[in-house]
Design a protein around this motif. Structure first.
Motif, PDB file in Angstrom:
ATOM      1  N   UNK A 154      36.309  40.921  41.715  1.00  0.00           N
ATOM      2  CA  UNK A 154      37.730  41.160  41.956  1.00  0.00           C
ATOM      3  C   UNK A 154      38.603  40.514  40.880  1.00  0.00           C
ATOM      4  N   UNK A 155      38.255  39.303  40.480  1.00  0.00           N
ATOM      5  CA  UNK A 155      39.041  38.621  39.448  1.00  0.00           C
ATOM      6  C   UNK A 155      38.937  39.377  38.128  1.00  0.00           C
ATOM      7  N   UNK A 156      37.727  39.803  37.778  1.00  0.00           N
ATOM      8  CA  UNK A 156      37.585  40.548  36.524  1.00  0.00           C
ATOM      9  C   UNK A 156      38.298  41.894  36.609  1.00  0.00           C
ATOM     10  N   UNK A 157      38.242  42.569  37.757  1.00  0.00           N
ATOM     11  CA  UNK A 157      38.953  43.840  37.924  1.00  0.00           C
ATOM     12  C   UNK A 157      40.469  43.646  37.864  1.00  0.00           C
ATOM     13  N   UNK A 158      40.966  42.581  38.491  1.00  0.00           N
ATOM     14  CA  UNK A 158      42.407  42.308  38.463  1.00  0.00           C
ATOM     15  C   UNK A 158      42.861  42.035  37.035  1.00  0.00           C
ATOM     16  N   UNK A 159      42.050  41.310  36.287  1.00  0.00           N
ATOM     17  CA  UNK A 159      42.385  41.014  34.895  1.00  0.00           C
ATOM     18  C   UNK A 159      42.415  42.307  34.070  1.00  0.00           C
ATOM     19  N   UNK A 160      41.400  43.147  34.252  1.00  0.00           N
ATOM     20  CA  UNK A 160      41.353  44.420  33.521  1.00  0.00           C
ATOM     21  C   UNK A 160      42.491  45.344  33.944  1.00  0.00           C
ATOM     22  N   UNK A 161      42.815  45.362  35.239  1.00  0.00           N
ATOM     23  CA  UNK A 161      43.905  46.183  35.756  1.00  0.00           C
ATOM     24  C   UNK A 161      45.230  45.747  35.135  1.00  0.00           C
ATOM     25  N   UNK A 162      45.439  44.442  35.043  1.00  0.00           N
ATOM     26  CA  UNK A 162      46.665  43.913  34.449  1.00  0.00           C
ATOM     27  C   UNK A 162      46.730  44.269  32.977  1.00  0.00           C
TER      28      UNK A 162
END
Length: 167
Positions: A154-162
């Motif tokens: 989730x943290x890596x996805x949130x970072x990529x999403x941002x």
């Protein structure tokens, strides 16, 4: 502690957060409250365990679980202090807000994994292995293992999403 930390991190998830439609300001406040509650639980747990060991004449912080637990509590305290810098970024004059956020998120993930490691080491203790046996022990061990994988994802996805939304 583990539940509150997990929920506090998932607040920012673009995929699984119950607060997906809320403003970033609301998410930050919820994250802040959950993290503060997690820290208070950790401090209370540390105090109770330390007092119990004192009453029973047992040594303090002599196991890997005890040492990583103490380190986790201290780290969580430092991480909460670092979170205050995000609320008041002008306290860090030579740092950009983006850099502070990145460091806070990255070090938060390290702290979360440290907490999971402490929990798993506790499940390897003599008391736990005699109290929880066979399949139940493996199921208990899977909980922090799976949540840490979910949080890392989730943290890596949130970072990529941002990153994608900035371009």
């Amino acid at each position: 502690f583990s539940f509150l930390m997990t929920e506090a991190l998932l607040v920012f998830s673009p995929e699984t957060s119950l607060l997906r439609s809320f403003s970033r300001k609301v998410k930050v406040r919820v994250h802040w409250v959950l993290q503060l509650l997690a820290l208070l639980c950790a401090l209370l747990g540390l105090a109770v365990i330390t007092y119990n060991k004192h009453l029973n004449g047992k040594a303090h912080f002599v196991t890997w679980h005890g040492l990583t637990g103490l380190l986790t509590v201290l780290y969580a305290g430092g991480q909460c202090a670092g979170g205050v810098l995000l609320i008041f970024p002008k306290l860090m004059k030579n740092w950009t807000l983006a850099k502070l956020k990145l460091y806070h998120a990255t070090s938060g993930l390290v702290g979360y994994l440290l907490g999971c490691a402490s929990l798993m080491l506790g499940m390897c203790s003599l008391w736990f292995t005699t109290s929880v046996t066979s399949v139940s022990w493996y199921l208990a061990m899977l909980c922090p293992l799976l949540t840490s994988l979910v949080i890392m994802n989730q943290v890596s996805n949130a970072y990529l999403y941002r990153k994608r939304s900035q371009h």
